[in-house]
Design a protein around this motif. Structure first.
Motif, PDB file in Angstrom:
ATOM      1  N   ASP A 187       0.827  -1.204   0.000  1.00  0.00           N
ATOM      2  CA  ASP A 187       0.000   0.000   0.000  1.00  0.00           C
ATOM      3  C   ASP A 187       0.862   1.254   0.000  1.00  0.00           C
ATOM      4  OD1 ASP A 187       0.877  -0.588   2.594  1.00  0.00           O
ATOM      5  OD2 ASP A 187      -0.951   0.138   3.560  1.00  0.00           O
ATOM      6  N   PHE A 188       1.891   1.277   0.841  1.00  0.00           N
ATOM      7  CA  PHE A 188       2.784   2.436   0.922  1.00  0.00           C
ATOM      8  C   PHE A 188       3.475   2.680  -0.418  1.00  0.00           C
ATOM      9  CE2 PHE A 188       6.710   4.678   1.823  1.00  0.00           C
ATOM     10  CZ  PHE A 188       6.335   5.613   2.769  1.00  0.00           C
ATOM     11  N   GLU A 189       3.894   1.595  -1.076  1.00  0.00           N
ATOM     12  CA  GLU A 189       4.545   1.731  -2.375  1.00  0.00           C
ATOM     13  C   GLU A 189       3.578   2.304  -3.398  1.00  0.00           C
ATOM     14  OE1 GLU A 189       6.235   0.971  -6.254  1.00  0.00           O
ATOM     15  OE2 GLU A 189       4.333   0.154  -5.497  1.00  0.00           O
ATOM     16  N   LEU A 190       2.300   1.919  -3.313  1.00  0.00           N
ATOM     17  CA  LEU A 190       1.278   2.469  -4.197  1.00  0.00           C
ATOM     18  C   LEU A 190       1.046   3.943  -3.898  1.00  0.00           C
ATOM     19  CD1 LEU A 190      -0.882   2.001  -6.390  1.00  0.00           C
ATOM     20  CD2 LEU A 190      -2.463   1.343  -4.544  1.00  0.00           C
ATOM     21  N   TRP A 191       0.969   4.312  -2.619  1.00  0.00           N
ATOM     22  CA  TRP A 191       0.791   5.733  -2.264  1.00  0.00           C
ATOM     23  C   TRP A 191       1.939   6.560  -2.848  1.00  0.00           C
ATOM     24  CZ3 TRP A 191      -3.268   3.561  -1.483  1.00  0.00           C
ATOM     25  CH2 TRP A 191      -3.747   2.949  -0.347  1.00  0.00           C
ATOM     26  N   ASN A 192       3.141   6.009  -2.786  1.00  0.00           N
ATOM     27  CA  ASN A 192       4.300   6.718  -3.315  1.00  0.00           C
ATOM     28  C   ASN A 192       4.110   7.046  -4.795  1.00  0.00           C
ATOM     29  OD1 ASN A 192       7.036   7.732  -3.068  1.00  0.00           O
ATOM     30  ND2 ASN A 192       7.658   5.970  -4.289  1.00  0.00           N
ATOM     31  N   ARG A 193       3.601   6.090  -5.560  1.00  0.00           N
ATOM     32  CA  ARG A 193       3.352   6.329  -6.981  1.00  0.00           C
ATOM     33  C   ARG A 193       2.178   7.279  -7.199  1.00  0.00           C
ATOM     34  NH1 ARG A 193       1.808   1.469  -9.097  1.00  0.00           N
ATOM     35  NH2 ARG A 193       2.299   0.184  -7.268  1.00  0.00           N
ATOM     36  N   PHE A 194       1.149   7.170  -6.358  1.00  0.00           N
ATOM     37  CA  PHE A 194       0.017   8.100  -6.469  1.00  0.00           C
ATOM     38  C   PHE A 194       0.474   9.543  -6.282  1.00  0.00           C
ATOM     39  CE2 PHE A 194      -3.771   5.130  -5.218  1.00  0.00           C
ATOM     40  CZ  PHE A 194      -3.687   4.514  -6.459  1.00  0.00           C
ATOM     41  N   PHE A 195       1.388   9.757  -5.321  1.00  0.00           N
ATOM     42  CA  PHE A 195       1.835  11.118  -5.021  1.00  0.00           C
ATOM     43  C   PHE A 195       2.577  11.764  -6.189  1.00  0.00           C
ATOM     44  CE2 PHE A 195       1.297  10.632  -0.278  1.00  0.00           C
ATOM     45  CZ  PHE A 195       0.582  11.812  -0.090  1.00  0.00           C
ATOM     46  N   PHE A 196       3.070  10.987  -7.144  1.00  0.00           N
ATOM     47  CA  PHE A 196       3.679  11.564  -8.329  1.00  0.00           C
ATOM     48  C   PHE A 196       2.647  12.312  -9.170  1.00  0.00           C
ATOM     49  CE2 PHE A 196       7.233   8.678  -7.540  1.00  0.00           C
ATOM     50  CZ  PHE A 196       8.311   9.456  -7.931  1.00  0.00           C
ATOM     51  N   TRP A 197       1.372  11.914  -9.030  1.00  0.00           N
ATOM     52  CA  TRP A 197       0.330  12.452  -9.886  1.00  0.00           C
ATOM     53  C   TRP A 197      -0.624  13.396  -9.176  1.00  0.00           C
ATOM     54  CZ3 TRP A 197       1.061  11.637 -14.891  1.00  0.00           C
ATOM     55  CH2 TRP A 197       1.855  10.556 -15.272  1.00  0.00           C
ATOM     56  N   ALA A 198      -0.828  13.220  -7.877  1.00  0.00           N
ATOM     57  CA  ALA A 198      -1.830  14.037  -7.186  1.00  0.00           C
ATOM     58  C   ALA A 198      -1.578  14.012  -5.689  1.00  0.00           C
ATOM     59  CB  ALA A 198      -3.242  13.524  -7.476  1.00  0.00           C
ATOM     60  N   ASN A 199      -1.937  15.108  -5.032  1.00  0.00           N
ATOM     61  CA  ASN A 199      -1.873  15.133  -3.578  1.00  0.00           C
ATOM     62  C   ASN A 199      -3.090  14.431  -2.980  1.00  0.00           C
ATOM     63  OD1 ASN A 199       0.362  16.202  -2.091  1.00  0.00           O
ATOM     64  ND2 ASN A 199       0.004  18.194  -3.081  1.00  0.00           N
ATOM     65  N   LEU A 200      -2.906  13.882  -1.813  1.00  0.00           N
ATOM     66  CA  LEU A 200      -3.957  13.156  -1.106  1.00  0.00           C
ATOM     67  C   LEU A 200      -4.820  14.125  -0.310  1.00  0.00           C
ATOM     68  CD1 LEU A 200      -5.222  10.504   0.002  1.00  0.00           C
ATOM     69  CD2 LEU A 200      -3.361  10.437   1.673  1.00  0.00           C
ATOM     70  N   HIS A 201      -6.131  14.045  -0.501  1.00  0.00           N
ATOM     71  CA  HIS A 201      -7.060  14.866   0.276  1.00  0.00           C
ATOM     72  C   HIS A 201      -7.425  14.138   1.572  1.00  0.00           C
ATOM     73  CE1 HIS A 201      -7.547  17.180  -3.441  1.00  0.00           C
ATOM     74  NE2 HIS A 201      -8.170  18.094  -2.724  1.00  0.00           N
ATOM     75  N   GLY A 202      -7.478  14.880   2.655  1.00  0.00           N
ATOM     76  CA  GLY A 202      -7.876  14.329   3.945  1.00  0.00           C
ATOM     77  C   GLY A 202      -9.355  14.569   4.196  1.00  0.00           C
TER      78      GLY A 202
END
Length: 295
Positions: A187-202
């Motif tokens: 999951d963390f590795e996936l989040w890392n790739r997601f962050f290349f494209w968009a910031n995470l909304h809380g």
């Protein structure tokens, strides 16, 4: 409900029959009409198959066959996904009853939200009793890359996987897979790739509950954190002077000193966008996005 996005939930399972029914019910009892629920079982020998068959009329697809582990099972499920929004829920965790309604409203209302996660992760014990809620102030790409979510003992703690949802287009941009090269921190590795494209909304609303139970490894958190930090090192993110200073401040707890907190946050804090409830005392209440500085 026709205007709301289709949500795909994948549950991987292997011999977790003791918890599986609670997990399934937490999904199907949402009453969300545009749901695609997929269960990928790794060839369980306990009562898991009996439970899956009991609820198969609610499932878009299920299979029980040997696989190469949890992340392989998750990839199998997502390969069959046709949803606009995606997430996975492990077979010992549970959603809160409002989770999919809230998620769908936010994604339908804000095209700029590519992925989101709760700011208040929940936890339950073996029997499903609420233990506690964590609290995040927000999420930020730089904070993630500086390791603020790579260890529960430092700064903000782990992003709760079971409360994280994303758009299919983000999934595809990031390669459309969960890595099977790491045993615990896929999951963390996936989040890392997601962050290349968009910031995470809380999101202010709690969405799910992580279950503490004895089959988990006692050293799991340390192993998970070690893999998270290894993933960050493999991308060799260049340290910044602000990042170095933030780490010193965090370790020295200077950000908690009265009088310094506001100054530090305004000068060195991370910027985030959070989804909050506006006009919450009125029947016309609605979701809103607000910016925030946090440290």
């Amino acid at each position: 409900m026709r205007t709301f996005p289709k949500i795909t939930i994948v549950t991987p399972n292997y011999n977790y029959g003791h918890f599986l029914e609670q997990t399934i019910l937490s999904v199907i009892n949402q009453g969300y009409a545009n749901l695609e629920y997929i269960i990928i079982d790794g060839g369980s020998t306990d009562n898991s198959i009996e439970i899956i068959k009991k609820y198969e009329r609610h499932l878009a697809y299920w299979v029980s066959e040997p696989d190469k582990g949890m992340y392989d099972a998750i990839n199998k499920g997502f390969d069959r996904s046709t949803g606009d929004i995606m997430a996975w829920l492990n077979s010992d965790d549970m959603y809160f009853p409002w989770a999919l309604k809230v998620v769908s409203e936010v994604f339908a209302g804000f095209s700029g939200v590519q992925w989101l996660s709760t700011l208040q992760p929940g936890a339950v014990d073996y029997n499903g009793y609420i233990l506690d809620f964590g609290r995040f102030e927000g999420f930020n790409r730089d904070a993630f890359r500086e390791g603020y979510h790579a260890d529960n003992k430092f700064a903000f703690g782990f992003i709760q996987q079971e409360s994280t949802f994303w758009r299919k287009e983000l999934w595809e941009k990031a390669g459309a897979y969960v890595s099977t090269e790491v045993s615990m921190a896929g999951d963390f590795e996936l989040w890392n790739r997601f962050f290349f494209w968009a910031n995470l909304h809380g999101l202010v609303s709690p969405l799910s509950m992580f279950r503490f139970q004895h089959r988990q490894q006692t050293s799991a958190q340390d192993q998970y954190a070690a893999q998270c930090n290894k993933i960050l090192r493999s991308f060799d993110y260049a340290p910044t002077s602000s990042g170095t200073l933030r780490r010193i401040i965090k370790k020295g707890r200077l950000d908690r000193v009265p009088g310094l907190m506001h100054i530090i946050k305004s000068k060195l804090g991370f910027e985030t966008e959070i989804v909050v409830r506006g006009d919450r005392e009125l029947p016309t209440g609605k979701w809103q996005i607000k910016k925030r500085q946090f440290m």
